[in-house]
Design a protein around this motif. Structure first.
Motif, PDB file in Angstrom:
ATOM      1  N   PRO A 235       5.891  -5.095 -10.907  1.00 57.43           N
ATOM      2  CA  PRO A 235       5.428  -3.432 -10.523  1.00 57.43           C
ATOM      3  C   PRO A 235       4.557  -3.993  -9.336  1.00 57.43           C
ATOM      4  O   PRO A 235       4.073  -5.292  -9.253  1.00 57.43           O
ATOM      5  CB  PRO A 235       4.629  -3.324 -11.161  1.00 57.43           C
ATOM      6  N   PRO A 236       3.943  -3.225  -8.132  1.00 53.23           N
ATOM      7  CA  PRO A 236       3.225  -3.960  -7.183  1.00 53.23           C
ATOM      8  C   PRO A 236       1.998  -3.529  -7.599  1.00 53.23           C
ATOM      9  O   PRO A 236       1.543  -2.798  -8.238  1.00 53.23           O
ATOM     10  CB  PRO A 236       3.521  -2.194  -5.451  1.00 53.23           C
ATOM     11  N   PRO A 237       1.127  -4.542  -6.978  1.00 50.46           N
ATOM     12  CA  PRO A 237      -0.577  -4.989  -7.607  1.00 50.46           C
ATOM     13  C   PRO A 237      -1.179  -2.835  -7.023  1.00 50.46           C
ATOM     14  O   PRO A 237      -0.577  -2.893  -6.169  1.00 50.46           O
ATOM     15  CB  PRO A 237      -1.365  -5.561  -6.562  1.00 50.46           C
ATOM     16  N   PRO A 238      -2.026  -3.047  -7.458  1.00 50.56           N
ATOM     17  CA  PRO A 238      -3.028  -1.556  -7.983  1.00 50.56           C
ATOM     18  C   PRO A 238      -3.291  -1.118  -6.379  1.00 50.56           C
ATOM     19  O   PRO A 238      -3.359   0.049  -6.240  1.00 50.56           O
ATOM     20  CB  PRO A 238      -4.197  -1.354  -8.736  1.00 50.56           C
ATOM     21  N   ARG A 239      -3.744  -2.734  -5.439  1.00 51.83           N
ATOM     22  CA  ARG A 239      -4.745  -2.166  -4.169  1.00 51.83           C
ATOM     23  C   ARG A 239      -3.300  -1.595  -3.136  1.00 51.83           C
ATOM     24  O   ARG A 239      -3.710  -0.967  -2.396  1.00 51.83           O
ATOM     25  CB  ARG A 239      -5.138  -3.577  -3.893  1.00 51.83           C
ATOM     26  N   ALA A 240      -2.166  -1.832  -3.583  1.00 51.31           N
ATOM     27  CA  ALA A 240      -1.301  -1.725  -2.512  1.00 51.31           C
ATOM     28  C   ALA A 240      -1.235  -0.526  -3.111  1.00 51.31           C
ATOM     29  O   ALA A 240      -0.383   0.626  -1.473  1.00 51.31           O
ATOM     30  CB  ALA A 240       0.335  -2.548  -3.000  1.00 51.31           C
ATOM     31  N   LEU A 241      -1.778   0.045  -3.803  1.00 48.91           N
ATOM     32  CA  LEU A 241      -0.496   1.250  -4.259  1.00 48.91           C
ATOM     33  C   LEU A 241      -1.733   2.306  -4.059  1.00 48.91           C
ATOM     34  O   LEU A 241      -0.888   3.852  -3.106  1.00 48.91           O
ATOM     35  CB  LEU A 241      -0.391   1.526  -5.541  1.00 48.91           C
ATOM     36  N   ARG A 242      -2.812   2.119  -3.886  1.00 54.00           N
ATOM     37  CA  ARG A 242      -4.188   2.814  -3.296  1.00 54.00           C
ATOM     38  C   ARG A 242      -3.289   3.316  -1.574  1.00 54.00           C
ATOM     39  O   ARG A 242      -4.010   3.724  -1.353  1.00 54.00           O
ATOM     40  CB  ARG A 242      -5.648   2.201  -3.709  1.00 54.00           C
ATOM     41  N   ARG A 243      -3.500   1.711  -0.679  1.00 56.49           N
ATOM     42  CA  ARG A 243      -3.837   2.080  -0.074  1.00 56.49           C
ATOM     43  C   ARG A 243      -2.558   2.315   1.110  1.00 56.49           C
ATOM     44  O   ARG A 243      -2.775   2.506   1.887  1.00 56.49           O
ATOM     45  CB  ARG A 243      -3.328   0.321   1.152  1.00 56.49           C
ATOM     46  N   LYS A 244      -1.286   2.992   0.247  1.00 59.00           N
ATOM     47  CA  LYS A 244       0.128   3.697   0.298  1.00 59.00           C
ATOM     48  C   LYS A 244      -0.475   4.874  -0.061  1.00 59.00           C
ATOM     49  O   LYS A 244      -0.275   5.377   1.147  1.00 59.00           O
ATOM     50  CB  LYS A 244       1.009   2.975  -0.690  1.00 59.00           C
TER      51      LYS A 244
ATOM     52  N   ARG B 146      -3.586   6.643   0.412  1.00 58.94           N
ATOM     53  CA  ARG B 146      -4.764   6.494   1.516  1.00 58.94           C
ATOM     54  C   ARG B 146      -3.508   6.590   2.631  1.00 58.94           C
ATOM     55  O   ARG B 146      -3.710   7.708   3.419  1.00 58.94           O
ATOM     56  CB  ARG B 146      -5.465   5.332   1.736  1.00 58.94           C
ATOM     57  N   GLY B 147      -2.529   6.249   3.255  1.00 57.76           N
ATOM     58  CA  GLY B 147      -2.247   6.307   4.253  1.00 57.76           C
ATOM     59  C   GLY B 147      -1.251   7.867   4.172  1.00 57.76           C
ATOM     60  O   GLY B 147      -1.284   8.120   5.524  1.00 57.76           O
ATOM     61  N   VAL B 148      -0.560   7.503   3.380  1.00 58.10           N
ATOM     62  CA  VAL B 148       0.194   9.296   3.567  1.00 58.10           C
ATOM     63  C   VAL B 148      -1.324  10.195   3.469  1.00 58.10           C
ATOM     64  O   VAL B 148      -0.611  11.693   4.271  1.00 58.10           O
ATOM     65  CB  VAL B 148       0.226   8.945   1.803  1.00 58.10           C
ATOM     66  N   GLY B 149      -2.472   9.671   2.445  1.00 60.95           N
ATOM     67  CA  GLY B 149      -2.763  11.284   2.727  1.00 60.95           C
ATOM     68  C   GLY B 149      -3.357  10.791   4.277  1.00 60.95           C
ATOM     69  O   GLY B 149      -4.117  12.670   5.004  1.00 60.95           O
ATOM     70  N   PHE B 150      -4.114  10.339   5.265  1.00 62.17           N
ATOM     71  CA  PHE B 150      -4.273  10.181   6.004  1.00 62.17           C
ATOM     72  C   PHE B 150      -3.463  10.660   7.371  1.00 62.17           C
ATOM     73  O   PHE B 150      -3.994  11.903   8.371  1.00 62.17           O
ATOM     74  CB  PHE B 150      -4.895   8.528   6.484  1.00 62.17           C
TER      75      PHE B 150
END
Length: 175
Positions: free
Chosen positions: A141-150, A152-156
């Motif tokens: 599974p991808p690390p939690p930071r990568a999921l949060r970054r993704k 945030r990018g979608v939200g922005f």
């Protein structure tokens, strides 16, 4: 009198070779649309699935080589001596010429069936994959930071689209 040749419905990968016992001009005429169908005793053929040519055009390759290399006919199916003895014109007829329909050929007596050959087919079957990496969801599974970054990018991106629509709406309303 020649025998009727039955082509079953859905036949694929079969090649029939006929020797043409006729003058060269008449054999050349079989290249014209509908002429081959007429001498084979059928209504229609797909013209691009029929070849009519003189054996001498094959030069050093020969008819056996042409069938083996050009049509992937297994060498053990070919009678090399009989094919080397052929002179004059031949007609190659692929089973695709009939559009998958059952057909009964009633060839002209000037056509002599030399052979029926099966093209080599690829075996696309495979055994089950046993490697652990082939199992579904086997990737880490991808690390939690990568999921949060993704996220945030979608939200922005969503925020930017909504703001652009609001600005465009205000510009339209003011103008």
């Amino acid at each position: 009198m020649t025998e009727t040749i039955t082509i079953p419905a859905g036949e694929r990968g079969v090649l029939r070779l006929f020797a043409l016992d006729m003058p060269a001009q008449q054999a050349k005429f079989l290249r014209e649309p509908g002429a081959a169908a007429q001498v084979l005793g059928v209504e229609t053929l797909e013209a691009d699935q029929v070849e009519v040519f003189p054996v001498k055009d094959l030069d050093d390759l020969g008819l056996a080589g042409y069938l083996a290399e050009g049509y992937a006919i297994a060498p053990e199916q070919l009678d090399h001596d009989a094919l080397a003895a052929l002179t004059g014109w031949v007609l190659l007829l692929r089973s695709r010429a009939f559009g998958g329909q059952e057909t009964h050929l009633d060839p002209d007596p000037a056509l002599r069936l030399i052979g029926t050959y099966r093209e080599a087919v690829t075996d696309w079957s495979a055994g089950p994959l046993e490697a652990g990496s082939a199992a579904p969801y086997s990737a880490p599974p991808p690390p939690p930071r990568a999921l949060r970054r993704k996220a945030r990018g979608v939200g922005f991106a969503l925020f930017a689209v909504v703001m652009a629509l609001i600005v465009a709406l205000l510009a339209w309303w003011i103008a």
